[in-house]
Design an enzyme around this catalytic site. Structure first.
Site, PDB file in Angstrom:
ATOM      1  N   ALA A   1      29.534  28.477  39.833  1.00  0.00           N
ATOM      2  CA  ALA A   1      30.913  28.212  39.395  1.00  0.00           C
ATOM      3  C   ALA A   1      31.202  26.713  39.451  1.00  0.00           C
ATOM      4  O   ALA A   1      31.766  26.134  38.513  1.00  0.00           O
ATOM      5  CB  ALA A   1      31.901  28.980  40.274  1.00  0.00           C
ATOM      6  N   TYR A   2      30.783  26.079  40.548  1.00  0.00           N
ATOM      7  CA  TYR A   2      31.005  24.634  40.701  1.00  0.00           C
ATOM      8  C   TYR A   2      30.245  23.868  39.614  1.00  0.00           C
ATOM      9  O   TYR A   2      30.792  22.956  38.984  1.00  0.00           O
ATOM     10  CB  TYR A   2      30.528  24.222  42.096  1.00  0.00           C
ATOM     11  CG  TYR A   2      30.766  22.772  42.453  1.00  0.00           C
ATOM     12  CD1 TYR A   2      32.056  22.286  42.661  1.00  0.00           C
ATOM     13  CD2 TYR A   2      29.702  21.884  42.610  1.00  0.00           C
ATOM     14  CE1 TYR A   2      32.276  20.965  43.010  1.00  0.00           C
ATOM     15  CE2 TYR A   2      29.914  20.560  42.958  1.00  0.00           C
ATOM     16  CZ  TYR A   2      31.208  20.104  43.164  1.00  0.00           C
ATOM     17  OH  TYR A   2      31.425  18.786  43.505  1.00  0.00           O
ATOM     18  N   SER A   3      28.992  24.262  39.375  1.00  0.00           N
ATOM     19  CA  SER A   3      28.175  23.563  38.371  1.00  0.00           C
ATOM     20  C   SER A   3      28.790  23.715  36.981  1.00  0.00           C
ATOM     21  O   SER A   3      28.871  22.745  36.214  1.00  0.00           O
ATOM     22  CB  SER A   3      26.743  24.117  38.374  1.00  0.00           C
ATOM     23  OG  SER A   3      26.169  23.983  39.656  1.00  0.00           O
TER      24      SER A   3
END
Ligand SMILES: NC(=O)c1ccc[n+]([C@@H]2O[C@H](COP(=O)([O-])OP(=O)(O)OC[C@H]3O[C@@H](n4cnc5c(N)ncnc54)[C@H](O)[C@@H]3O)[C@@H](O)[C@H]2O)c1
Length: 242
Positions: free
Chosen positions: A148-150
């Site tokens: 999700a962060y990437s």
């Protein structure tokens, strides 16, 4: 930089603080935005003349209101630094809770979109604009267990590219920074195993310092950054050579 007005979104964070302190030293007037009301107020007390606002920057109306208040208070708005973020849980995609996926995208990406969207009109009125989005090397490489962060940071990089092109013939420049691990409270959210893996990939063998991010932000916010837009600047101790 005298009299320029900078909005720092996520000002109370480890990197945001360092950016605020650096831009204040450079003579900018600051609007400090963060969800953490007490921390942003405390930072504002260290930086005379700054305006502190507690706001959830995933909310469209809060963002619009914060930018409106900034322009009304200082009479102009010249610079946006978006330094809001959370890493979210470290889990593989097939175990990733949908709610955490949505929350991580919302805090990292949706808030960047809302802040960027809200500052273009005031910057055009100022006749000057610099937007600096703090992305991450995760957005270029895709970190395992941090989908999700990437994805959110890849989105921030793409947002920066699109806006750079859209605004290229205006006085507004839009750039991003892609740091590897920086020594701030955000790294406390990582498991020790993940932190060791991340550091092992950095040829300099150390995390970056928040001041090193602030130094690059200072240049990207200045008049000297005139022929660069839509670009993502590396800050990774030699990890990213592309
Ligand atoms: N620290 C690192 O190693 C590192 C590496 C690469 C990129 N980054 C990026 O740099 C930026 C700053 O990271 P940091 O290390 O200072 O993290 P941090 O956790 O210290 O700061 C993030 C700030 O964002 C604020 N925030 C979170 N949700 C918000 C919301 N909904 N509305 C308003 N504010 C909100 C938090 O209150 C906090 O002050 C983030 O975008 C992060 O992803 C950090």
């Amino acid at each position: 930089m005298d009299n320029r007005v900078a909005v720092i979104a996520g000002a109370a964070g480890g990197i945001g603080r360092a950016i605020a302190q650096r831009l204040a030293r450079d003579g900018m007037r600051l609007a400090l935005l963060d969800l953490d009301a007490a921390a942003v107020q405390a930072l504002s007390e260290e930086l005379p003349g700054s305006l502190a606002m507690a706001a959830d920057l995933t909310d469209e109306h809060s963002v619009q209101d914060a930018m409106r208040r900034t322009e009304a208070h200082f009479g102009r708005l010249d610079v946006l630094v978006h330094s809001v973020g959370v890493t979210g849980p470290s889990l593989p995609v097939h175990e990733y809770p949908v709610q955490d996926w949505q929350r991580t995208l919302s805090i990292n990406l949706h808030s960047a979109f809302l802040c960027c969207r809200a500052v273009v009109a005031p910057m055009l009125r100022s006749g000057f604009g610099r937007i600096v989005n703090i992305a991450s090397i995760a957005g270029k490489e895709g970190n395992a267990q941090q989908s999700a962060y990437s994805v959110a940071k890849a989105g921030v990089i793409a947002l920066t590219k699109s806006m750079g092109k859209e605004l290229a013939t205006t006085p507004i420049r839009v750039n991003a920074i892609a740091p590897a691990v920086i020594h701030t409270p955000l790294i406390d959210q990582m498991t020790p195993e993940l932190l060791a893996t991340v550091l092992a990939k950095i040829p300099m063998g150390r995390p970056g310092q928040p001041q090193e991010v602030a130094n690059l932000v200072a240049w990207l916010s200045s008049d000297e950054c005139s022929f660069s837009t839509g670009s993502t600047y590396d800050l990774s101790g030699g990890r990213a050579t592309y």
